[in-house]
Design a protein around this motif. Structure first.
Motif, PDB file in Angstrom:
ATOM      1  N   LEU A  50       0.876  -1.148  -0.076  1.00 19.68           N
ATOM      2  CA  LEU A  50      -0.002  -0.208  -0.018  1.00 19.68           C
ATOM      3  C   LEU A  50       0.890   1.193   0.001  1.00 19.68           C
ATOM      4  O   LEU A  50       0.519   2.170  -0.576  1.00 19.68           O
ATOM      5  N   THR A  51       2.027   1.194   0.806  1.00 24.65           N
ATOM      6  CA  THR A  51       2.929   2.147   0.490  1.00 24.65           C
ATOM      7  C   THR A  51       3.407   2.586  -0.782  1.00 24.65           C
ATOM      8  O   THR A  51       3.542   3.652  -1.149  1.00 24.65           O
ATOM      9  N   PHE A  52       3.829   1.342  -1.380  1.00 23.65           N
ATOM     10  CA  PHE A  52       4.369   1.337  -2.626  1.00 23.65           C
ATOM     11  C   PHE A  52       3.474   2.089  -3.724  1.00 23.65           C
ATOM     12  O   PHE A  52       3.825   3.006  -4.507  1.00 23.65           O
ATOM     13  N   ARG A  53       2.047   1.621  -3.427  1.00 24.05           N
ATOM     14  CA  ARG A  53       0.879   2.012  -4.192  1.00 24.05           C
ATOM     15  C   ARG A  53       0.989   3.386  -4.174  1.00 24.05           C
ATOM     16  O   ARG A  53       0.577   4.286  -5.148  1.00 24.05           O
ATOM     17  N   ALA A  54       0.926   4.019  -2.789  1.00 22.89           N
ATOM     18  CA  ALA A  54       0.622   5.441  -2.620  1.00 22.89           C
ATOM     19  C   ALA A  54       1.645   6.447  -3.260  1.00 22.89           C
ATOM     20  O   ALA A  54       1.497   7.649  -3.634  1.00 22.89           O
ATOM     21  N   GLY A  55       2.864   6.110  -3.502  1.00 24.05           N
ATOM     22  CA  GLY A  55       3.840   6.630  -4.633  1.00 24.05           C
ATOM     23  C   GLY A  55       3.486   6.842  -5.982  1.00 24.05           C
ATOM     24  O   GLY A  55       4.417   7.209  -6.843  1.00 24.05           O
ATOM     25  N   LEU A  56       2.574   5.919  -6.498  1.00 26.54           N
ATOM     26  CA  LEU A  56       2.467   5.580  -7.942  1.00 26.54           C
ATOM     27  C   LEU A  56       1.373   6.643  -8.334  1.00 26.54           C
ATOM     28  O   LEU A  56       0.597   7.243  -7.643  1.00 26.54           O
ATOM     29  N   SER A  57       1.549   6.972  -9.851  1.00 21.96           N
ATOM     30  CA  SER A  57       0.570   7.672 -10.541  1.00 21.96           C
ATOM     31  C   SER A  57      -0.085   6.450 -11.337  1.00 21.96           C
ATOM     32  O   SER A  57       0.607   5.777 -12.002  1.00 21.96           O
ATOM     33  N   ASP A  58      -1.414   6.350 -11.254  1.00 22.06           N
ATOM     34  CA  ASP A  58      -2.223   5.153 -11.963  1.00 22.06           C
ATOM     35  C   ASP A  58      -3.349   5.826 -12.678  1.00 22.06           C
ATOM     36  O   ASP A  58      -4.481   5.677 -12.294  1.00 22.06           O
ATOM     37  N   PRO A  59      -3.026   6.319 -13.960  1.00 22.82           N
ATOM     38  CA  PRO A  59      -4.368   7.034 -14.335  1.00 22.82           C
ATOM     39  C   PRO A  59      -5.433   6.096 -15.122  1.00 22.82           C
ATOM     40  O   PRO A  59      -6.386   6.553 -15.346  1.00 22.82           O
ATOM     41  N   ALA A  60      -5.119   5.093 -15.330  1.00 21.37           N
ATOM     42  CA  ALA A  60      -5.696   3.825 -15.847  1.00 21.37           C
ATOM     43  C   ALA A  60      -6.347   3.201 -14.725  1.00 21.37           C
ATOM     44  O   ALA A  60      -7.234   2.110 -15.232  1.00 21.37           O
ATOM     45  N   SER A  64      -6.595  -0.913  -9.292  1.00 20.31           N
ATOM     46  CA  SER A  64      -8.141  -0.677  -8.608  1.00 20.31           C
ATOM     47  C   SER A  64      -8.426  -1.674  -7.744  1.00 20.31           C
ATOM     48  O   SER A  64      -9.099  -1.601  -6.684  1.00 20.31           O
ATOM     49  N   SER A  65      -7.765  -2.767  -7.984  1.00 21.27           N
ATOM     50  CA  SER A  65      -8.176  -4.217  -7.039  1.00 21.27           C
ATOM     51  C   SER A  65      -7.334  -4.093  -5.849  1.00 21.27           C
ATOM     52  O   SER A  65      -7.459  -5.112  -5.046  1.00 21.27           O
ATOM     53  N   TRP A  66      -6.413  -3.274  -5.579  1.00 23.20           N
ATOM     54  CA  TRP A  66      -5.556  -3.146  -4.250  1.00 23.20           C
ATOM     55  C   TRP A  66      -6.375  -2.652  -3.258  1.00 23.20           C
ATOM     56  O   TRP A  66      -6.328  -1.429  -3.013  1.00 23.20           O
ATOM     57  N   LYS A  67      -7.147  -3.492  -2.855  1.00 22.23           N
ATOM     58  CA  LYS A  67      -8.041  -3.206  -1.739  1.00 22.23           C
ATOM     59  C   LYS A  67      -8.536  -4.325  -0.757  1.00 22.23           C
ATOM     60  O   LYS A  67      -8.355  -5.443  -1.607  1.00 22.23           O
ATOM     61  N   GLY A  68      -8.959  -4.171   0.150  1.00 24.46           N
ATOM     62  CA  GLY A  68      -9.257  -5.350   1.103  1.00 24.46           C
ATOM     63  C   GLY A  68      -8.126  -5.834   1.650  1.00 24.46           C
ATOM     64  O   GLY A  68      -6.910  -5.469   1.749  1.00 24.46           O
ATOM     65  N   LYS A  75      -4.416  -7.643  -8.211  1.00 21.98           N
ATOM     66  CA  LYS A  75      -3.874  -7.775  -9.577  1.00 21.98           C
ATOM     67  C   LYS A  75      -2.332  -7.646  -9.584  1.00 21.98           C
ATOM     68  O   LYS A  75      -1.650  -6.739  -8.961  1.00 21.98           O
ATOM     69  N   GLY A  76      -1.534  -8.713  -9.977  1.00 26.96           N
ATOM     70  CA  GLY A  76      -0.197  -8.663 -10.267  1.00 26.96           C
ATOM     71  C   GLY A  76       0.585  -9.105  -9.110  1.00 26.96           C
ATOM     72  O   GLY A  76       1.710  -8.974  -8.849  1.00 26.96           O
ATOM     73  N   VAL A  77      -0.247  -9.334  -7.980  1.00 26.95           N
ATOM     74  CA  VAL A  77       0.365  -9.955  -6.700  1.00 26.95           C
ATOM     75  C   VAL A  77       0.114 -11.234  -6.641  1.00 26.95           C
ATOM     76  O   VAL A  77      -0.879 -11.992  -6.550  1.00 26.95           O
ATOM     77  N   TYR A  78       1.264 -12.131  -6.281  1.00 23.82           N
ATOM     78  CA  TYR A  78       1.165 -13.587  -6.177  1.00 23.82           C
ATOM     79  C   TYR A  78       1.906 -13.969  -4.933  1.00 23.82           C
ATOM     80  O   TYR A  78       3.169 -13.570  -4.490  1.00 23.82           O
ATOM     81  N   CYS A  79       1.379 -14.935  -4.138  1.00 30.50           N
ATOM     82  CA  CYS A  79       1.751 -15.317  -2.975  1.00 30.50           C
ATOM     83  C   CYS A  79       2.094 -16.638  -2.786  1.00 30.50           C
ATOM     84  O   CYS A  79       1.714 -17.447  -3.680  1.00 30.50           O
ATOM     85  N   SER A  80       2.924 -16.979  -1.916  1.00 32.33           N
ATOM     86  CA  SER A  80       3.449 -18.601  -1.854  1.00 32.33           C
ATOM     87  C   SER A  80       2.044 -19.213  -1.223  1.00 32.33           C
ATOM     88  O   SER A  80       1.718 -18.725  -0.173  1.00 32.33           O
ATOM     89  N   LYS A  81       2.001 -20.215  -1.495  1.00 33.42           N
ATOM     90  CA  LYS A  81       0.722 -21.191  -1.088  1.00 33.42           C
ATOM     91  C   LYS A  81       1.061 -21.673   0.303  1.00 33.42           C
ATOM     92  O   LYS A  81       0.238 -21.840   1.243  1.00 33.42           O
ATOM     93  N   ARG A  82       2.284 -21.812   0.648  1.00 29.62           N
ATOM     94  CA  ARG A  82       2.621 -22.358   2.169  1.00 29.62           C
ATOM     95  C   ARG A  82       2.733 -21.468   2.844  1.00 29.62           C
ATOM     96  O   ARG A  82       2.435 -21.548   4.077  1.00 29.62           O
TER      97      ARG A  82
END
Length: 968
Positions: A50-60, A64-68, A75-82
Motif C-alpha cells: 500500500l505504501t508502494f502504491r501511494a507513491g505511484l501515479s495510476d491514470p488507468a 484498482s483491485s488493491w483493496k481489502g 492484480k499482479g500480486v502472487y503469494c506462496s501457497k505454503r
C-alpha cells in the motif's frame, strides 16, 4: 532496412519460451505460489504494498483491485501457497512489447495506461520476493532505485523500457538472479536514437554468477572498452542481448571462453567497423540465434559460418560484406531464417539459391536477400523443398525478366517482396491464386503489369499492398474490393485513369497508410473520411475536386496537392494530431481559418499556389483558452496567393520554424526586428515579390542558421547591414548533423516504404533563370536583395560569406567600388551586380572564382581594363556581362585599352617631353591670370578702362605706321 512483423512475432515467441523455461526452473524451489490462496497475506507485506502504491501515479486505475485485507488477490500480486509471503510482483505496463531491432512498440495513448511516479523503498518489506516486473511503465523521470539491489532473493528482474539515467551497480548484489532485463527505451536526438539508460562500469555484472538471460538492449555502453571479459565470467549465460549499445570494440579472440552455454547472441547495431574475421564469436559454435547486423563489419563472407552447425537464425544484414556466401553453408542443416540483406553479394539469384544448405531447404522459412546487388533473373523452376518459405525478400536488387509462376506454389508464403528491381512482364491469376496465406504483396518500382479478370476474387486477405509504378490501370482494379483488412496500400503511379468507385472508401476504411497519388483519378472526397482509420493519406497529382471535408481524428499526414479542390478550407480540420498538411497547387479560396493555428503538432504546412486572400489571423495572440508556449511548425509555405497584411505576428510563436516562404503575395509594412530574436532556427526566408518597405533589420543578421535570404522585388531601402558578417549559415559549411533535411522531407515509414515523401518544390532564381531544386535545396546558400531601393556601397563584410552559391544585388542604387576581396567567395556560381551605380575598376580577384558560371556587371559606371582569368573566359555571352559600362575596355569588348598609360601629375619621368609639358602648363597659367587681372580692371574702374583704351589706340597707331613705313 526495416524488418518484418514476422520477425517480431518469432522473437517474442523465443523470449516467451525462455521466460517460461526460467519460470519452470524457479518454480522448482521449495516454495509454490497461488493466485488465490485461501488465507490472507502477511500484514507487514500488505502495508508495504500500500505504501508502494501511494507513491505511484495510476491514470488507468490498473491497481484498482488493491483493496481489502487479502493482498494475494490483488492484480499482479502472487503469494506462496505454503507461507503466504508475496513472492511475485508482476506490474508490467500494458500494450508494450519489445520488437525487432530492440525497438519498442506501444500504443499512441500508452502514457495514459502506464504506471508512473516514484518507486517506494517499502518494497524492501517484500524480502521473499523472487520475481519483479516493472517493465513498460512510465518511470521515465527517475533512475532505477539502488535499493532494489537489497532484494537478495530476486531471481527474475525486468525493468525494461521504464527508467532513465545510470544503472546502479548495486544490482550486482542480486547473486541469485537468473533473468535480468534492462532493455532501455529510446529518445531521438541529432539524427540518431539513443537509449535512456547508461552504464560506465559493468564489472558488477560479474557477480551475477547464476545469470541465464541478460538483456541490455539500447543501454549506452559507449565508454566501456573491456566489456567482453566481464560477460565471459557469466558461465551459465544462455541468452545475451547487446543490441544498439554503442559498443566500439570486438576482440579477435578469447584465450578461454566460458560462454559454452550461450545459445542466443544479439550484437547488432553497434560500432565495431572492423573486418568480419577474426572475431571472438566465431568460436561459439553452439549458437542457435546469432545477430551481428549493422556493425560495419567488412570483408568477404567468412568460412567460419559453415562451422555454426547448430544455427537456427542467422542475421548478417546491414554490413559491408562482399562476395558470394561460402559454399560450406551446406553444413547448416537447422537453418530456418537467413538474413544477409544490405550487403554486396554481387552474384546471380540462381547461384545463391544453390549455395543455401539443401539439408535445410525443408526448414527454411524466412529468406532476406534484399539490396544485395543480385543480378540475373529468378529461377524458372521451383526448388521443391523451399515450399515452406513464409517470407521471401529480394527487394532492391538488379533482377530482370519475368516473375516466375512457381512463386504461386509457395502455399505457405506470407510476404513476397520484390520491390525496387527491373522486373517486367505480366502477373496473372496463376501467380496469385495459390497464395492463400499471403499477407503482404510488395512489387513497387518494377515494370510489372497485373492483369486479372474484373470478376476475380483473391484467395488471400492482404494487410500490405505496395504496387507503386506497376501497371494496374486504366480502370481502377476491382480485386482490391475484397481486401478489407489492408493496413498499408500504395497504388501510386499505376496509370489509373478512372473515377474512384464508392466501394473503395468502404474497403479503405481500415487502411492506416494510403497512397493513390500520381494517377489521373477523378471524383470527390466523401464525408465519411472523418471516420476512416488512416494516419497517412497521399492523393496528390490527380484530378480530384470538390470541397475539402473534415478529416479523421487519427490523421497525421495528408497530401492533397496538385488536384482541383475548390472552396474554402474547413473551419474544423478534425485532426488534432496533424503533422503535415500539403494542399499546394489547387484552387482553394477564402481566408486561412484560425483552426489551423490550433494544430499544435503541425510541423509542415504548404498552402502555396492557391487563391487564398486576406490576412493571416493571429489566432493565438489573444487566445486565453490555450497555454501553448509555441507551435511546432518547421516548414511553412504560403507563396503564390493573394494574402495581405503585415508580416504575420503569429510567427513569433513558432520558435522551431526553419523554412518560411511568403513570396508572391501582397504583404506590406516593415520587416519586424523580432524575426531575428524569435525565429532563431530560421534557415530559409523568402519574402520575394511583396510590398515590404523600410530598412533591413539589423536583428535579421543575428540568425545563426540563415543560409537563404530572398527579399527581392520589394521596396526595401537603406544599406546592407554590416552585421551581415554574423550570418554563419552563409559563412560556414552546413553541419551534416543539423537535421535540416527533416524540415524539407517528411516520410511516413511503414516497413521501409516511404508513402509520403515531401520535398519542397523550390524554384530558385539563380544564373539568370528560375530552376527547380528538390532534395539538394538544403545545400543552397543564396542571398538575393535585387530589385529594391538599397543604397550605399556593397560592404566588404559580404566577402566573409564563404559558402554563398548565388549573390544577386542587381537593380538597386549601390554606388562606390566593388569590394576588392569579392574573390574570396570561392563557392559562388552566380553573381549579379547589374543595374546599379557601381564605379571604379573591376577587382582582379574576380578571376579567382573558379566555380563561377554566370556573371552580370552590366549597366553600372565601371571603368578600366576588364580582368582576365581562365574562368572568366569560359562564361557564356561575355559581352553582355559588361554592357552599359562605357568606361570599360579590353577583351571581350571591342574597345581597346591604351597601350601607354596617362602620366600621373607631379611625377618626374626624367625626359625632355616632361619639361616641355611643364613649361607650357606654367605659361598658360600665367597668361590666364594676367588676362583675368585685365578683365577685373575693366570691370570695376571706369577711368582705368578709358585710359587703357587710349593707351591701346596710341600703341595700335604706332604699330600700324611702323608696318606701313618701316624705313622711317
Amino acid at each position: 532496412m526495416a524488418k518484418a512483423p514476422i520477425d517480431m512475432f518469432q522473437l517474442s515467441c523465443i523470449q516467451i519460451a525462455i521466460a517460461l523455461l526460467l519460470f519452470n526452473q524457479v518454480k522448482s524451489t521449495t516454495e509454490t505460489f497461488s493466485l488465490h490462496p485461501s488465507g490472507s497475506c502477511v500484514t507487514s507485506e500488505r502495508s508495504a504494498l500500500l505504501t508502494f502504491r501511494a507513491g505511484l501515479s495510476d491514470p488507468a486505475n490498473l491497481l484498482s483491485s488493491w483493496k481489502g485485507d487479502n493482498c494475494c488477490r490483488w492484480k499482479g500480486v502472487y503469494c506462496s501457497k505454503r507461507t503466504g509471503h508475496v513472492i511475485r510482483l508482476d506490474l508490467a505496463g500494458p500494450y508494450c512489447e519489445i520488437g525487432y531491432w530492440g525497438m519498442e512498440v506501444v500504443l499512441d495513448d500508452w502514457g495514459t495506461h502506464a504506471l508512473a511516479g516514484n518507486i517506494s523503498s517499502s518494497l524492501l518489506g517484500l524480502q521473499h520476493l523472487w520475481y519483479l516486473d516493472l517493465s513498460c511503465n512510465g518511470f521515465d523521470k527517475i533512475q532505477i532505485p539502488e535499493f532494489l539491489g537489497s532484494l537478495h532473493k530476486l531471481r527474475y528482474l525486468d525493468l525494461s523500457m521504464s527508467f532513465i539515467g545510470k544503472i546502479p551497480p548495486q544490482l550486482g548484489n542480486l547473486s541469485n538472479l537468473r533473468y535480468l532485463s534492462l532493455h532501455s527505451s529510446l529518445y531521438y536526438s541529432s539524427l540518431a536514437y539513443h537509449g535512456t539508460t547508461y552504464s560506465t562500469d559493468i564489472t558488477w555484472l560479474s557477480r551475477l554468477t547464476s545469470l541465464v538471460h541478460l538483456d541490455m538492449t539500447n543501454v549506452n555502453l559507449s565508454t566501456i572498452v573491456q566489456w567482453l571479459p566481464v560477460v565471459n565470467m557469466l558461465q551459465t549465460l544462455k541468452v545475451l542481448h547487446l543490441h544498439f549499445c554503442q559498443l566500439r570494440s570486438s576482440p579477435d579472440s578469447m584465450q578461454l571462453s566460458n560462454l559454452t552455454s550461450l545459445e542466443t547472441l544479439y550484437l547488432g547495431g553497434n560500432k565495431f567497423h572492423k573486418p568480419i574475421r577474426p572475431n571472438w564469436f566465431w568460436d561459439l559454435t553452439s549458437l542457435k540465434y546469432f545477430d551481428i547486423s549493422g556493425n560495419g563489419f567488412h570483408g568477404p563472407f567468412p568460412d567460419e559460418i559453415g562451422n555454426m552447425t547448430s544455427i537456427v537464425e542467422l542475421y548478417l544484414y546491414d554490413n559491408d560484406l562482399v562476395g558470394m556466401i561460402p559454399s560450406n553453408m551446406k553444413n547448416l542443416c537447422t537453418l530456418e531464417i537467413f538474413d544477409s540483406s544490405n550487403n554486396n553479394i554481387d552474384g546471380t539469384t540462381t547461384e545463391i539459391f544453390h549455395r543455401l544448405p539443401s539439408c535445410s531447404w525443408n526448414k527454411l522459412q524466412d529468406l532476406f536477400l534484399g539490396e544485395s546487388n543480385l543480378t540475373g533473373s529468378l529461377p524458372t523452376t521451383l526448388i521443391e523443398t523451399l515450399s515452406n518459405l513464409t517470407w521471401l525478400d529480394l527487394a532492391g536488387n538488379r533482377l530482370t525478366g519475368h516473375v516466375p509462376v512457381w512463386l504461386g506454389e509457395l502455399t505457405k508464403l506470407r510476404m513476397l517482396n520484390l520491390c525496387y528491381n527491373n522486373l517486367d512482364g505480366v502477373i496473372h491469376e496463376g501467380h496469385l491464386s495459390g497464395l492463400h496465406m499471403l499477407e503482404g504483396l510488395r512489387l513497387s518500382d518494377n515494370s510489372i503489369a497485373i492483369t486479372v479478370s474484373p470478376t476475380w476474387v483473391p484467395p488471400f486477405s492482404l494487410a500490405m499492398i505496395h504496387l507503386r509504378s506497376c501497371q494496374l490501370g486504366p480502370k481502377f482494379p476491382t480485386w482490391l474490393r475484397w481486401q478489407t483488412q489492408v493496413v498499408s496500400l500504395d497504388v501510386s503511379n499505376t496509370s489509373i485513369n478512372d473515377m474512384l468507385p464508392n466501394w473503395f472508401w468502404i474497403a479503405a476504411s481500415s487502411v492506416e497508410y494510403l497512397n493513390i497519388g500520381n494517377n489521373q483519378i477523378t471524383g470527390v472526397l466523401p464525408s465519411r473520411m472523418e471516420f476512416m482509420k488512416a494516419k497517412v493519406m497521399d492523393f496528390s497529382l490527380n484530378q480530384l475536386g470538390g470541397p475539402i471535408p473534415k478529416f479523421s481524428v487519427n490523421l497525421l499526414m495528408l497530401d492533397l496537392s496538385q488536384n482541383n479542390f475548390i472552396g474554402p478550407l474547413p473551419l474544423d480540420f478534425g485532426a488534432p494530431g496533424l503533422i503535415a498538411l500539403l494542399l499546394y497547387n489547387n484552387m482553394i479560396s477564402g481566408s486561412i481559418p484560425s483552426s489551423l493555428c490550433m494544430l499544435q503538432s503541425l510541423q509542415m504546412l504548404d498552402l502555396s499556389r492557391n487563391n487564398l486572400n486576406g490576412s493571416i489571423t493571429d489566432c493565438l495572440v489573444n487566445n486565453s483558452s490555450t497555454n501553448m508556449s509555441g507551435l511546432s511548425i518547421l516548414n511553412l509555405s504560403l507563396r503564390n496567393n493573394n494574402l495581405s497584411g503585415e508580416f504575420p505576428a503569429i510567427l513569433q510563436k513558432c520558435p522551431q520554424l526553419t523554412f518560411l516562404d511568403l513570396r508572391d503575395n501582397q504583404f506590406s509594412g516593415i520587416l519586424p526586428a523580432w524575426i531575428g530574436e524569435k525565429l532563431l532556427s530560421l534557415s530559409f526566408l523568402r519574402l520575394r515579390s511583396n510590398m515590404f518597405h523600410g530598412h533591413i533589420p539589423v536583428e535579421l543578421m543575428k540568425l545563426p542558421n540563415l543560409q537563404y535570404l530572398d527579399l527581392a522585388y520589394n521596396n526595401i531601402s537603406g544599406s546592407i547591414p554590416l552585421s551581415i558578417v554574423n550570418c554563419t549559415g552563409m559563412a560556414q559549411a552546413r553541419d551534416e548533423s543539423s537535421g535540416l533535411e527533416y524540415a524539407f522531407t517528411f516520410g511516413a515509414m511503414y516497413d521501409e516504404n516511404e508513402l509520403v515523401d515531401y520535398t519542397e518544390n523550390f524554384m530558385v532564381l539563380t544564373k539568370g533563370q528560375e530552376r527547380l531544386y528538390t532534395e539538394e535545396i538544403i545545400y543552397m546558400v543564396n542571398l538575393d536583395l535585387s530589385s529594391n531601393s538599397l543604397t550605399g556601397g556593397i560592404p566588404e563584410e559580404i566577402s566573409t560569406l564563404l559558402e554563398l552559391k548565388s549573390l544577386n544585388l542587381s537593380w538597386n542604387n549601390f554606388n562606390r567600388k566593388i569590394p576588392d576581396n569579392i574573390g574570396r567567395l570561392m563557392q559562388v556560381e552566380s553573381l549579379d551586380l547589374s543595374h546599379n551605380e557601381l564605379s571604379g575598376e573591376i577587382p582582379s580577384s574576380l578571376s579567382a572564382l573558379t566555380s563561377l558560371s554566370r556573371l552580370n556587371l552590366s549597366y553600372n559606371n565601371l571603368s578600366g581594363k576588364i580582368p582576365t582569368g581562365d574562368q572568366l573566359q569560359t562564361l557564356e555571352d561575355p559581352t553582355s556581362i559588361y554592357i552599359g559600362n562605357p568606361g570599360l575596355c579590353g577583351s571581350p569588348l571591342s574597345r581597346k585599352c591604351s597601350s601607354q598609360p596617362d602620366p600621373i601629375p607631379g611625377e618626374n619621368h626624367g625626359d625632355a617631353s616632361s619639361d616641355a609639358v611643364s613649361f607650357l602648363l606654367g605659361t598658360s597659367y600665367g597668361y590666364v591670370v594676367g588676362l583675368w587681372l585685365v578683365f577685373c580692371t575693366f570691370l570695376f574702374k571706369r577711368k582705368w578702362r578709358a585710359s587703357w583704351y587710349s593707351l591701346y589706340d596710341r600703341a595700335y597707331l604706332q604699330v600700324a605706321v611702323y608696318l606701313r613705313f618701316p624705313e622711317r
